[in-house]
Design an enzyme around this catalytic site. Structure first.
Site, PDB file in Angstrom:
ATOM      1  N   VAL A  48       1.111  -1.502  -0.495  1.00  0.00           N
ATOM      2  CA  VAL A  48      -0.045   0.420  -0.147  1.00  0.00           C
ATOM      3  C   VAL A  48       1.101   1.003   0.082  1.00  0.00           C
ATOM      4  O   VAL A  48       1.768   1.103   0.709  1.00  0.00           O
ATOM      5  CB  VAL A  48      -1.481   0.576   1.186  1.00  0.00           C
ATOM      6  CG1 VAL A  48      -1.999   0.863   1.106  1.00  0.00           C
ATOM      7  CG2 VAL A  48      -1.782  -1.205   0.810  1.00  0.00           C
ATOM      8  N   LYS A  49       0.865   1.874  -0.720  1.00  0.00           N
ATOM      9  CA  LYS A  49       1.487   3.301  -0.637  1.00  0.00           C
ATOM     10  C   LYS A  49       0.788   4.336  -0.882  1.00  0.00           C
ATOM     11  O   LYS A  49      -0.022   4.855  -1.160  1.00  0.00           O
ATOM     12  CB  LYS A  49       2.072   3.749  -2.357  1.00  0.00           C
ATOM     13  CG  LYS A  49       2.974   4.336  -3.375  1.00  0.00           C
ATOM     14  CD  LYS A  49       2.723   4.140  -4.332  1.00  0.00           C
ATOM     15  CE  LYS A  49       4.254   5.080  -5.080  1.00  0.00           C
ATOM     16  NZ  LYS A  49       4.915   5.431  -6.230  1.00  0.00           N
TER      17      LYS A  49
END
Length: 217
Positions: A82-83
């Site tokens: 997850v960025k």
């Protein structure tokens, strides 16, 4: 140093992956736009091509919404990272998601202090942007060096993912400094194999071989 490819172009990813050059993939909203595809669909396809981490970025700006989007993205595949943006809300989301066992890539890092905060929040990766600092006449690679020193000083496990790589020289510099990972567009990775003296030498060898009149097959 691990090589991530910075693109949502599945054909380019597959071609480099077949050569053993892809350890992971990074995407962002701009790359999703460029692909012209649905984010869930294209990200799922990418996760099927590579076994390494695939960064998919949230678009929410508030922590709770970031967490919800992050959980949704993490459902796509086991190798999703997850960025999150390097803001206080992003750091809050990073702490929650990392505590849940999800990989997190904190992006848009432009200072060593920001990188320190991300590591303390449990980030799996920190993404310092080299090219954008260079655009401001600052030394982006110096930032990588500072982060490397801080992380080594205190034993942080967060991996330095050098981003905004624009030239083959950037790749060499971050490798010498000790970045754990670099992410670059496919065209930059392709250029790593090129050198004018290689081309010149090959041309000479081929010319001389033709003069021998021989064949191998």
């Amino acid at each position: 140093m691990k090589f991530f490819v910075d693109t949502a172009d599945t054909q380019a990813i597959a071609e480099l992956n077949d050569l053993g050059m892809v350890d992971g993939v990074t995407t962002n909203p701009s790359l999703i736009l460029k692909s012209g595809r649905d984010i869930i669909e294209v990200t799922k396809e990418i996760c099927g091509i590579v076994s390494g981490p695939v960064s998919a970025e949230v678009v929410a700006l508030e922590a709770e919404a970031m967490i919800a989007e992050g959980r949704k993205l993490a459902e796509i595949a086991e190798n999703i990272t997850v960025k999150l943006p390097l803001t206080w809300d992003g750091l809050k989301a990073c702490k929650t998601l990392s505590d849940e066992g999800k990989m997190v890539n904190v992006t848009l890092c432009f200072s060593a202090n920001q990188a320190l905060l991300a590591a303390k929040a449990g980030a799996s990766f920190i993404s310092p942007f080299i090219g954008r600092l260079d655009d401001m006449s600052l030394d982006g690679c110096e930032l990588i060096e500072d982060i490397r020193t801080i992380y080594d000083n205190y034993g942080f496990g967060t991996e330095i993912l050098a981003a905004s790589i624009r030239t083959v020289n950037h790749v060499q510099q971050v490798a010498l400094i000790g970045a754990d990972v670099m992410t670059a567009p496919p065209e930059v990775i392709q250029k790593l194999a090129s050198h004018p003296l290689t081309d010149k030498g090959l041309q000479q060898f081929m010319s001389d071989w033709e003069k021998t009149g021989q064949k191998i097959l």
